[in-house]
Design a protein around this motif. Structure first.
Motif, short mmCIF file in Angstrom:
data_model
loop_
_atom_site.label_atom_id
_atom_site.label_comp_id
_atom_site.label_asym_id
_atom_site.label_seq_id
_atom_site.Cartn_x
_atom_site.Cartn_y
_atom_site.Cartn_z
N SER A 101 0.84 -1.20 0.00
CA SER A 101 0.00 0.00 0.00
C SER A 101 0.87 1.25 0.00
O SER A 101 1.86 1.33 0.75
CB SER A 101 -0.92 0.02 1.23
N LEU A 102 0.52 2.20 -0.85
CA LEU A 102 1.21 3.49 -0.91
C LEU A 102 0.35 4.50 -0.17
O LEU A 102 -0.76 4.83 -0.62
CB LEU A 102 1.42 3.92 -2.36
N ILE A 103 0.83 4.98 0.96
CA ILE A 103 0.07 5.89 1.82
C ILE A 103 0.68 7.28 1.70
O ILE A 103 1.89 7.46 1.90
CB ILE A 103 0.10 5.41 3.28
N VAL B 267 -4.77 6.12 -0.05
CA VAL B 267 -4.03 4.88 -0.24
C VAL B 267 -4.34 4.32 -1.62
O VAL B 267 -5.50 4.28 -2.04
CB VAL B 267 -4.40 3.82 0.83
N ILE B 268 -3.29 3.91 -2.33
CA ILE B 268 -3.45 3.09 -3.53
C ILE B 268 -2.57 1.86 -3.35
O ILE B 268 -1.64 1.86 -2.54
CB ILE B 268 -3.06 3.87 -4.81
N PRO C 111 5.87 12.85 -0.62
CA PRO C 111 5.65 12.13 0.64
C PRO C 111 4.86 10.85 0.43
O PRO C 111 3.72 10.87 -0.06
CB PRO C 111 4.86 13.14 1.48
N VAL C 112 5.45 9.72 0.80
CA VAL C 112 4.80 8.42 0.65
C VAL C 112 5.43 7.44 1.62
O VAL C 112 6.64 7.51 1.90
CB VAL C 112 4.92 7.89 -0.80
N THR C 113 4.61 6.57 2.19
CA THR C 113 5.09 5.49 3.04
C THR C 113 4.54 4.17 2.51
O THR C 113 3.45 4.13 1.92
CB THR C 113 4.66 5.68 4.51
N PHE C 114 5.30 3.09 2.74
CA PHE C 114 4.93 1.78 2.23
C PHE C 114 4.46 0.89 3.38
O PHE C 114 5.03 0.93 4.47
CB PHE C 114 6.11 1.10 1.53
N GLU C 115 3.45 0.11 3.10
CA GLU C 115 2.97 -0.89 4.06
C GLU C 115 2.67 -2.17 3.28
O GLU C 115 1.78 -2.20 2.42
CB GLU C 115 1.72 -0.40 4.78
#
Length: 377
Positions: free
Chosen positions: A82-84, A217-218, A251-255
């Protein structure tokens, strides 16, 4: 879909074509013969589609190619992340397609990466009906004029090392070029698209939203190449995630949502632990039954040696370790264990009547010969 089917039928090694149409969308499935180089097939199909774009209906979008796995061979997603980001859904998808996708596709073992969520960017042309009637213009005529800008022009062929490569060129189209496109001449003056329409960048309509803690989220789904080691590809992806996240220009975080490689690694580790437990229990049971720890050690050693030899051959011949190969090895090791017990039982019966083991060599030879034929059968 007829023009697309005719274009796909002209490609090499096409085995079957299937089309399906529904409200607002059509899909053509192209199946190739086994052993076809899919990278070359995709390039050839893209070139064939470029030649039939003008024959598509005016309301249809441009066709695009995506890899397809047959339903009977389809498994769970290999790797999903997920790209948050606080960016809007459309902007997040646009930047992810521009910057993130090439980074993931460059990782060894990755075949394809697909984004889900948000909307693809497009250019909206809002026509002024009053201006169109004044200059006697039609929507179909304007579409045909704009479609000509997207033409792929053949530029010849290059022959090298016995191969012939077809070269095509396509000009980039910008909003300024679209607005300055000449539709017709009125009293000797050119009439451009910008005079009869509003040309602006936009996005497709979004069908659903997904958010985590108020941020959009995508999802990015990664497909590994056929024949690649799932655990190795998963490790490369997880190792690259922190670096890609740190170097991203937005700005992006990975999950990580799904990781088939990590699940497979956990199952393999559990299988190894169970195997050692079973070997230990087997050693104890055989030692009690045969009352000879040395003979029991020979059985266990033969199994361990067979495992080492098999895994070594897998490594040198490039055979991947999966559940099919593990199942086959389990059956083989079971047969090896049964045969070892039969041989040791025959030898044990001959040694049990000997004094001091003076005829041990003959007992080993005769005991093995006694059960050799049933084992081979």
């Amino acid at each position: 879909t007829l023009p697309i089917e005719e274009a796909a039928a002209g490609c090499h090694n096409v085995e079957e074509l299937e089309s399906q149409s529904e409200h607002g969308r059509s899909r053509v499935t192209v199946r190739y013969k086994r052993g076809t180089d899919m990278d070359f097939a995709r390039l050839e199909l893209s070139e064939q589609l470029g030649a039939v774009r003008r024959n598509l209906p005016a309301q249809a979008n441009q066709p695009y190619i995506r890899p397809y796995v047959p339903e009977e061979m389809r498994t769970e997603e290999f790797f999903a992340v997920s790209l948050i980001s606080p960016l809007s859904m459309n902007e997040l998808r646009d930047r992810a397609e521009t910057w993130l996708l090439p980074r993931f596709l460059a990782i060894p073992g990755v075949a394809d990466a697909e984004l889900r969520g948000g909307a693809r960017p497009l250019v909206r042309v809002l026509l002024d009906l009053e201006m169109m009637e004044r200059y006697n213009l039609t929507a179909d005529g304007i579409y045909n004029r704009l479609d000509a800008l997207d033409a792929i022009v053949p530029a010849g062929a290059v022959r090298q090392s016995g191969r012939e490569l077809t070269v095509s060129v396509q000009d980039d189209v910008t909003l300024e070029m679209l607005a300055a496109t000449v539709l017709t001449n009125v009293a000797g003056q050119p009439l451009t698209l910008g005079q009869v329409a509003v040309v602006k960048p936009d996005f497709e309509d979004i069908s659903y939203y997904s958010r985590i803690n108020g941020e959009n989220v995508i999802t990015l789904n990664v497909t590994k190449r056929s024949g690649q080691n799932s655990i190795a590809v998963s490790r490369r992806l997880r190792a690259e995630l922190p670096e890609i996240e740190a170097s991203a220009p937005f700005p992006v975080t990975f999950e990580v949502d799904q990781d088939e490689g990590e699940e497979l690694q956990d199952k393999l580790e559990e299988l190894v632990i169970r195997s050692f437990v079973i070997l230990a229990l087997l050693f104890v049971m055989l030692a009690i039954a045969l009352k000879r720890a040395r003979l029991t050690g020979i059985v266990i050693f033969s199994i361990v040696l067979a495992i080492v030899i098999c895994l070594s051959l897998f490594y040198f011949f490039g055979v991947s370790v999966n559940f099919i190969t593990i199942s086959g090895l389990t059956v083989c090791f079971g047969m090896l264990l049964d045969n070892s017990i039969l041989v040791l039982d025959a030898i044990h019966r001959r040694l049990s009547g000997r004094n001091g083991g003076r005829d041990s060599r003959q007992a080993l030879i005769r005991g093995t010969r006694e059960v050799a034929f049933p084992i081979m059968a």
